[in-house]
Design a protein around this motif. Structure first.
Motif, mmCIF file in Angstrom:
data_model
loop_
_atom_site.group_PDB
_atom_site.id
_atom_site.type_symbol
_atom_site.label_atom_id
_atom_site.label_comp_id
_atom_site.label_asym_id
_atom_site.label_seq_id
_atom_site.Cartn_x
_atom_site.Cartn_y
_atom_site.Cartn_z
ATOM 1 N N LYS A 30 0.833 -1.199 0.000
ATOM 2 C CA LYS A 30 0.000 0.000 0.000
ATOM 3 C C LYS A 30 0.872 1.256 0.000
ATOM 4 C CE LYS A 30 -3.721 -2.519 0.516
ATOM 5 N NZ LYS A 30 -4.631 -2.750 -0.635
ATOM 6 N N TYR A 31 0.414 2.246 -0.755
ATOM 7 C CA TYR A 31 1.130 3.519 -0.822
ATOM 8 C C TYR A 31 0.107 4.626 -1.022
ATOM 9 C CZ TYR A 31 0.126 3.784 -5.788
ATOM 10 O OH TYR A 31 -0.537 3.878 -6.982
ATOM 11 N N SER A 32 0.579 5.865 -0.990
ATOM 12 C CA SER A 32 -0.296 6.997 -1.291
ATOM 13 C C SER A 32 0.495 8.084 -1.995
ATOM 14 C CB SER A 32 -0.902 7.568 -0.007
ATOM 15 O OG SER A 32 -1.676 8.741 -0.284
ATOM 16 N N LEU A 33 -0.167 8.791 -2.904
ATOM 17 C CA LEU A 33 0.387 10.066 -3.354
ATOM 18 C C LEU A 33 0.461 10.982 -2.146
ATOM 19 C CD1 LEU A 33 -1.689 10.587 -6.621
ATOM 20 C CD2 LEU A 33 0.689 9.823 -6.470
ATOM 21 N N ILE A 34 1.348 11.958 -2.184
ATOM 22 C CA ILE A 34 1.494 12.872 -1.049
ATOM 23 C C ILE A 34 1.861 14.259 -1.573
ATOM 24 C CG2 ILE A 34 3.962 12.530 -0.624
ATOM 25 C CD1 ILE A 34 1.132 12.731 2.039
ATOM 26 N N GLY A 35 1.754 15.280 -0.714
ATOM 27 C CA GLY A 35 2.135 16.643 -1.071
ATOM 28 C C GLY A 35 1.337 17.177 -2.253
ATOM 29 N N GLY A 36 2.038 17.846 -3.167
ATOM 30 C CA GLY A 36 1.378 18.427 -4.332
ATOM 31 C C GLY A 36 0.750 17.386 -5.237
ATOM 32 N N SER A 37 1.315 16.172 -5.242
ATOM 33 C CA SER A 37 0.736 15.111 -6.073
ATOM 34 C C SER A 37 -0.621 14.685 -5.536
ATOM 35 C CB SER A 37 1.685 13.903 -6.116
ATOM 36 O OG SER A 37 2.918 14.264 -6.686
ATOM 37 N N LEU A 38 -0.760 14.656 -4.210
ATOM 38 C CA LEU A 38 -2.044 14.313 -3.601
ATOM 39 C C LEU A 38 -3.060 15.428 -3.848
ATOM 40 C CD1 LEU A 38 -3.754 12.381 -1.958
ATOM 41 C CD2 LEU A 38 -2.724 13.300 0.129
ATOM 42 N N ILE A 39 -2.620 16.671 -3.740
ATOM 43 C CA ILE A 39 -3.501 17.794 -4.087
ATOM 44 C C ILE A 39 -3.945 17.659 -5.546
ATOM 45 C CG2 ILE A 39 -3.631 20.290 -4.477
ATOM 46 C CD1 ILE A 39 -1.788 20.684 -2.111
ATOM 47 N N GLY A 40 -2.994 17.343 -6.428
ATOM 48 C CA GLY A 40 -3.319 17.199 -7.842
ATOM 49 C C GLY A 40 -4.377 16.135 -8.083
ATOM 50 N N ALA A 41 -4.262 15.010 -7.350
ATOM 51 C CA ALA A 41 -5.232 13.924 -7.517
ATOM 52 C C ALA A 41 -6.632 14.375 -7.144
ATOM 53 C CB ALA A 41 -4.819 12.726 -6.653
#
Length: 276
Positions: A30-41
């Motif tokens: 399991k993983y997650s996008l984080i930071g600006g990438s998570l905002i982008g998602a």
């Protein structure tokens, strides 16, 4: 070498993420996008239009499992760069790179020969339930990270103070040695590996402690979201995580703050893609 324009850089980053996601799912990681990438998602369903990198993060146990798998893979296109396998690498976290490409990071004093278009891979480690100890450990992490990586950056445009600090940290880091700095960082990161705590902190904190430390319960559950026409994993409690770090993340920043990292990418001359 032929320059790769931003639009094509993003296409390559998306392919990197697709490969990363495939490896994780095949190995039940399991993983997650984080930071600006998570905002982008959440805000754009993909990479933020003016951004030029992708960041992912894993819990410490998932991270260790993934790194071992990626280090043992002999993929013709992708390679995991770490301080252990790449000469001159000076980040306390690995990057998964596309070997067909070469990236110049303008502020790096010495460019890394194996550097290519990449995604950054971060990890969360347990941290103390005591606010006093958390603050103490957090300050050590930021100092050691700065000694390891930011001493390799050129701050000449940022004035005398930044250059003075960089020079002193660089001298100190050379005395201590980069291997020892990593050892000290790992002591802090691993201190609570076998302890259930209510908080976690990433291995690359860039903000103050109130924005960086997250609740352990928020990184337990995951969900899939649409990201550049793919299904990508994120933390189910992404809203609390993003609000802790960024506040109202759905509001677009002022236009003068919509800046990329300024990475310059090229096709390597010996790659057939250089002809495209």
């Amino acid at each position: 070498m032929k320059k790769i324009e931003l639009k094509e850089q993003k296409k390559i980053m998306i392919e990197l993420l697709e490969y990363f996601d495939k490896v994780c799912r095949e190995n039940d990681i399991k993983y997650s996008l984080i930071g600006g990438s998570l905002i982008g998602a959440i805000r754009h369903k993909g990479i933020i239009p003016w951004d030029d990198d992708i960041d992912v993060i894993l819990s410490k146990s998932e991270y260790l499992k993934l790194i071992q798998i990626l280090e043992n893979m002999n993929d013709s296109r992708y390679k995991l760069l770490t301080i252990n396998n790449c000469r001159g690498y000076n980040f306390p976290f690995p990057k998964l790179v596309d070997k067909r490409t070469f990236v110049v990071e303008p502020k790096l004093l010495n460019q890394i020969k194996e550097y290519g278009i990449f995604i950054d891979i971060f990890s969360y480690s347990n941290t103390s339930n005591s606010e006093k100890i958390r603050i103490k450990d957090f300050k050590k992490i930021k100092l050691l990270n700065s000694m390891m990586s930011r001493t390799k950056l050129d701050f000449k445009d940022d004035g005398f103070k930044q250059n003075f600090l960089r020079l002193n940290k660089n001298i100190l880091s050379k005395i201590i040695g980069y291997r020892n700095i990593i050892k000290f960082l790992n002591i802090i990161y691993n201190k609570y590996n076998n302890v259930d705590t209510d908080y976690v902190v990433s291995n690359w904190p860039v903000y103050n402690i109130n924005k960086e430390v997250q609740k352990s319960k928020n990184i337990i559950e995951y969900t899939d979201v649409e990201f550049e026409n793919m299904k990508i994993m994120i933390f189910k409690n992404y809203d609390e995580i993003l609000r802790t770090t960024f506040g109202n993340y759905m509001q677009l920043p002022p236009e003068n703050q919509r800046k990329a990292h300024g990475l310059i990418a090229y096709w390597r001359d010996n790659d057939e893609n250089a002809k495209h």
